[in-house]
Design a protein around this motif. Structure first.
Motif, PDB file in Angstrom:
ATOM      1  N   VAL A 153      14.306  64.531  -6.241  1.00 68.55           N
ATOM      2  CA  VAL A 153      13.960  65.830  -5.217  1.00 68.55           C
ATOM      3  C   VAL A 153      14.597  65.694  -4.023  1.00 68.55           C
ATOM      4  O   VAL A 153      14.817  66.882  -3.324  1.00 68.55           O
ATOM      5  N   LYS A 154      14.760  64.554  -3.538  1.00 67.37           N
ATOM      6  CA  LYS A 154      15.519  64.448  -2.275  1.00 67.37           C
ATOM      7  C   LYS A 154      16.733  63.272  -2.272  1.00 67.37           C
ATOM      8  O   LYS A 154      16.432  62.188  -2.868  1.00 67.37           O
ATOM      9  N   ASN A 173      17.791  68.305  -0.276  1.00 68.23           N
ATOM     10  CA  ASN A 173      16.864  68.865  -0.980  1.00 68.23           C
ATOM     11  C   ASN A 173      17.492  69.231  -2.360  1.00 68.23           C
ATOM     12  O   ASN A 173      17.911  70.130  -2.377  1.00 68.23           O
TER      13      ASN A 173
END
Length: 441
Positions: free
Chosen positions: A215-216, A430
């Protein structure tokens, strides 16, 4: 999973293979045909270099009409083989991969898939639409010991995976050879280092994370040491004409010429003489006139020599990857995976699992003895095993034998591109859908 060399195949005759790009990787993969002539036969080769394609022609007794300078001439013909091994330079992956997929050839594509996210996506879409098998050259997935890590994680020996720490020590002379003087030194000519060298490692981390999506991501890295400002006083522009060469660990004389004098003519020596057999005379001439004889402080290199990547996956799993050029060991990866019930560590040779409940350690390994005498023992025998799986997959029309298939490999490549974007833009990225589905790129 296709690792048994005696595996029964539905295809009664050998899988017919075309080699596109007869350099180190193409030649190495094609050795599988010499080991198992009943399972694979090299029927054509395409390479712009006469020496390279002639060498492969002699090794595999390829007919003259199937020797090509340009892969396009192969693709223009009616389909005459089952599969193609695409081992061209990084920036020349997409066009042949798409063309041969559309012709119905199964494909083993050397990593990285391509040098842009869009090109990677186009390759996967072409293979999917044509219904052909795509195996990307993430050979480490096929290393028996590294594959054991995945099996242990899936068996739950350390519980829930909480954090992954992974190191790639490139090696001081390996980096100088490939990423300062060599083919991957300059991003405009090849690709950035994280893609060219470490897409293996990001792919493994992504693989070990299982179904959890990243996700990141954040990344930092730089070109360290190999810069003109660090050139020692009195150093020449070439190692063959340098007064301080003896005191330089990156001396091309030490890396290449000394090896030839000791009788070693394989990698990396074989790379610097693309048009002849490497010997003292040809290597000396290559160092006098070619790119591999240049001072490491006078090259046009611009790719990172050290880089870190931090990743956060769904469910709180974190991962930290480090790549560094300045190491004694050459590509001997080290990994520690921390779980809720134990700790798994890999030192490049064996796996150690510490159980929190019993407070005891268990060691695990996996044998690759069957390939050591075959000359395909590269990457811990994984070069042999990836070919073994690919040929079995084609012969049996069974894509499940491929551990580095299209969609999952594309997702790990997209993660590499996002990590490099983080480094270049100096910000946390992100990932959203970009690292999760090729349909949304």
């Amino acid at each position: 999973m296709g690792q048994n060399s005696s595996q029964d195949c539905r295809m009664s005759s050998p899988v017919r293979v075309i080699v596109v790009g007869a350099g180190c990787r193409g030649e190495n993969y094609s050795q599988f045909a010499s080991i198992h002539p009943k399972r694979m036969k090299v029927v054509a080769v395409a390479d712009p270099r006469r020496f390279a394609r002639t060498k492969l022609q002699k090794q595999h007794k390829i007919n003259d009409e199937n020797i090509f300078e340009d892969w396009r001439n192969v693709a223009e013909r009616e389909k005459f083989a089952d599969a193609v091994l695409i081992c061209t330079p990084d920036r020349l992956h997409k066009d042949p991969a798409v063309a041969f997929a559309k012709k119905g050839y199964h494909i083993l594509l050397e990593k990285p898939m391509a040098t842009t996210a869009d090109d990677c996506t186009e390759i996967v879409e072409a293979c999917t639409q044509s219904g052909v098998i795509l195996s990307v050259g993430h050979v480490l997935r096929y290393d028996p010991v590294i594959h054991k890590i995945k099996e242990l994680l899936e068996a739950g020996v350390i519980g829930d995976v909480i954090h992954i720490q992974h190191l790639e020590p490139v090696g001081f002379y390996h980096f100088a050879h490939s990423f300062v003087r060599g083919n991957w030194r300059n991003e405009a000519e090849s690709s950035f280092a994280l893609l060219a060298k470490s897409c293996h490692d990001i792919d493994l981390i992504h693989h070990w994370a299982g179904a959890r999506k990243c996700v990141k991501v954040s990344s930092f890295g730089a070109v360290s040491h190999f810069q003109k400002k660090n050139k020692p006083a009195g150093a020449g522009d070439r190692c063959t004409d340098c007064s301080i060469e003896r005191d330089c660990p990156y001396s091309a004389r030490k890396i290449y010429l000394d090896r030839v004098k000791q009788g070693h003519t394989g990698w990396p020596v074989s790379v610097i003489c693309p048009n002849s057999v490497p010997d003292i005379e040809s290597v000396t001439e290559a160092l006098r006139t070619g790119p591999y004889g240049r001072c490491v402080y006078e090259c046009d290199n611009d790719v990172c020599s050290n880089q870190v990547v931090n990743m956060e996956f769904e469910g709180g799993l974190t991962a930290a990857f480090s790549m560094v050029a300045f190491t004694e060991e050459i590509c001997l990866r080290k990994t520690t995976i921390y779980g809720s019930k134990g700790e798994l560590s890999y030192n490049g040779h064996e796996i150690r699992v510490f159980d929190f409940l019993t407070q005891r350690s268990t060691k695990h390994t996996a044998s690759s003895e069957e390939v050591k005498h075959f000359g395909m023992s590269g990457h811990g025998g994984a070069d042999y095993h990836i070919m073994n799986a690919f040929i079995a997959a084609v012969a049996n029309n069974d894509p499940s034998l491929i551990r580095s298939g299209s969609e999952e490999t594309l997702m790990s490549h997209l993660l590499v591109f996002e990590a490099e974007r983080s480094r270049v833009e100096s910000r946390v990225v992100n990932c959203g859908n970009s690292c999760q589905s090729y349909n949304t790129v």
